[in-house]
Design a protein around this motif. Sequence first.
Motif, PDB file in Angstrom:
ATOM      1  N   UNK A   1       0.810  -1.222   0.000  1.00  0.00           N
ATOM      2  CA  UNK A   1       0.000   0.000   0.000  1.00  0.00           C
ATOM      3  C   UNK A   1       0.843   1.273   0.000  1.00  0.00           C
ATOM      4  N   UNK A   2       2.157   1.110   0.107  1.00  0.00           N
ATOM      5  CA  UNK A   2       3.033   2.280   0.010  1.00  0.00           C
ATOM      6  C   UNK A   2       3.320   2.569  -1.462  1.00  0.00           C
ATOM      7  N   UNK A   3       3.539   3.835  -1.841  1.00  0.00           N
ATOM      8  CA  UNK A   3       3.889   4.135  -3.234  1.00  0.00           C
ATOM      9  C   UNK A   3       5.179   3.419  -3.624  1.00  0.00           C
ATOM     10  N   UNK A   4       5.225   2.911  -4.841  1.00  0.00           N
ATOM     11  CA  UNK A   4       6.448   2.256  -5.316  1.00  0.00           C
ATOM     12  C   UNK A   4       7.291   3.312  -6.029  1.00  0.00           C
ATOM     13  N   UNK A   5       8.392   3.700  -5.391  1.00  0.00           N
ATOM     14  CA  UNK A   5       9.234   4.774  -5.928  1.00  0.00           C
ATOM     15  C   UNK A   5      10.306   4.273  -6.884  1.00  0.00           C
ATOM     16  N   UNK A   6      10.262   2.988  -7.215  1.00  0.00           N
ATOM     17  CA  UNK A   6      11.224   2.441  -8.170  1.00  0.00           C
ATOM     18  C   UNK A   6      12.608   2.295  -7.561  1.00  0.00           C
ATOM     19  N   UNK A   7      13.613   2.376  -8.405  1.00  0.00           N
ATOM     20  CA  UNK A   7      14.993   2.171  -7.956  1.00  0.00           C
ATOM     21  C   UNK A   7      15.513   3.415  -7.235  1.00  0.00           C
ATOM     22  N   UNK A   8      15.977   3.218  -6.011  1.00  0.00           N
ATOM     23  CA  UNK A   8      16.532   4.310  -5.213  1.00  0.00           C
ATOM     24  C   UNK A   8      17.802   3.831  -4.517  1.00  0.00           C
ATOM     25  N   UNK A   9      18.554   4.773  -3.978  1.00  0.00           N
ATOM     26  CA  UNK A   9      19.790   4.426  -3.269  1.00  0.00           C
ATOM     27  C   UNK A   9      19.479   3.518  -2.082  1.00  0.00           C
ATOM     28  N   UNK A  10      20.479   2.749  -1.654  1.00  0.00           N
ATOM     29  CA  UNK A  10      20.302   1.800  -0.553  1.00  0.00           C
ATOM     30  C   UNK A  10      21.008   2.333   0.687  1.00  0.00           C
ATOM     31  N   UNK A  11      20.253   2.529   1.747  1.00  0.00           N
ATOM     32  CA  UNK A  11      20.810   3.055   2.983  1.00  0.00           C
ATOM     33  C   UNK A  11      21.770   2.092   3.652  1.00  0.00           C
ATOM     34  N   UNK A  12      22.674   2.644   4.468  1.00  0.00           N
ATOM     35  CA  UNK A  12      23.650   1.830   5.192  1.00  0.00           C
ATOM     36  C   UNK A  12      23.156   1.435   6.575  1.00  0.00           C
ATOM     37  N   UNK A  13      21.977   1.921   6.983  1.00  0.00           N
ATOM     38  CA  UNK A  13      21.446   1.598   8.300  1.00  0.00           C
ATOM     39  C   UNK A  13      20.742   0.231   8.254  1.00  0.00           C
ATOM     40  N   UNK A  14      20.537  -0.340   9.428  1.00  0.00           N
ATOM     41  CA  UNK A  14      20.045  -1.715   9.531  1.00  0.00           C
ATOM     42  C   UNK A  14      18.699  -1.910   8.837  1.00  0.00           C
ATOM     43  N   UNK A  15      17.779  -0.946   8.991  1.00  0.00           N
ATOM     44  CA  UNK A  15      16.450  -1.087   8.400  1.00  0.00           C
ATOM     45  C   UNK A  15      16.448  -1.146   6.885  1.00  0.00           C
ATOM     46  N   UNK A  16      17.498  -0.621   6.251  1.00  0.00           N
ATOM     47  CA  UNK A  16      17.596  -0.655   4.786  1.00  0.00           C
ATOM     48  C   UNK A  16      18.180  -1.971   4.291  1.00  0.00           C
ATOM     49  N   UNK A  17      18.675  -2.801   5.207  1.00  0.00           N
ATOM     50  CA  UNK A  17      19.183  -4.137   4.918  1.00  0.00           C
ATOM     51  C   UNK A  17      20.288  -4.145   3.853  1.00  0.00           C
ATOM     52  N   UNK A  18      21.360  -3.381   4.064  1.00  0.00           N
ATOM     53  CA  UNK A  18      22.452  -3.349   3.077  1.00  0.00           C
ATOM     54  C   UNK A  18      23.183  -4.683   2.939  1.00  0.00           C
ATOM     55  N   UNK A  19      23.154  -5.528   3.970  1.00  0.00           N
ATOM     56  CA  UNK A  19      23.837  -6.818   3.874  1.00  0.00           C
ATOM     57  C   UNK A  19      23.136  -7.763   2.902  1.00  0.00           C
ATOM     58  N   UNK A  20      21.808  -7.626   2.763  1.00  0.00           N
ATOM     59  CA  UNK A  20      21.100  -8.432   1.766  1.00  0.00           C
ATOM     60  C   UNK A  20      21.499  -8.008   0.358  1.00  0.00           C
ATOM     61  N   UNK A  21      21.638  -6.707   0.159  1.00  0.00           N
ATOM     62  CA  UNK A  21      22.145  -6.201  -1.116  1.00  0.00           C
ATOM     63  C   UNK A  21      23.552  -6.732  -1.364  1.00  0.00           C
ATOM     64  N   UNK A  22      24.398  -6.673  -0.348  1.00  0.00           N
ATOM     65  CA  UNK A  22      25.780  -7.142  -0.473  1.00  0.00           C
ATOM     66  C   UNK A  22      25.828  -8.615  -0.904  1.00  0.00           C
ATOM     67  N   UNK A  23      24.981  -9.433  -0.306  1.00  0.00           N
ATOM     68  CA  UNK A  23      24.936 -10.855  -0.661  1.00  0.00           C
ATOM     69  C   UNK A  23      24.556 -11.046  -2.123  1.00  0.00           C
TER      70      UNK A  23
END
Length: 200
Positions: free
Chosen positions: A162-184
């Motif tokens: 139900x949130x707007x889909x903003x497409x591709x955006x930068x990935x935050x380094x904080x825990x809630x942005x889950x940068x380790x999943x991106x790294x994997x």
Amino acid sequence: MRILSFFAVSLLVTGCASMSMTPMDGLPNNMKLKPNPHGGSAQVVDSVRFDHIGAIIESPAKCVAKTVNNEDVKLSSTSTWVGPATGNIYNSNHASDSRGGTVLLYSDDVESVAAGREPYSFKSGIVPIQKSADFKVSIRSEAEGYSITFFDITAAQLNSGYAPNNGYTVVGAWAGARPLDLYTALKSVDQRLATCLSGA
């Protein structure tokens, strides 16, 4: 039912508002951060570099064609509203294609650069979240081997609910942005490329 729905949304918004945006502990040393280009004090993922020892055996252009995808990605979201005449709640799904394109962008005797996308997923509670990483990747000959560096990194959630889909955006380094999943996800692309480049 409506009261519960509004309460759940309120909890979600409150949780997001109070989430710490300090870079999380335990980020890999080969993940470089930068200030958020959209402003604020938070940091986002800038690049990820993997160094490899050994000669490049197979053509980087050939390995890029074999292991990197840059296909269209369908992004969607859902909107909801209350019918003024009936008082019923209605949902509507919205979808759009984010176009991919050419994979190999540049190649010479020293460096090859490609554009790609890689799917990845994680669970938020019991809900599976599907995402797509978008990146450019450089394969470059170095003094003692070669490097595979990911840059211009963004990510999108395939279905934002139900949130707007903003497409591709930068990935935050904080825990809630889950940068380790991106790294994997990027490490998986690196491993496929390195296997191919080694001639295996």
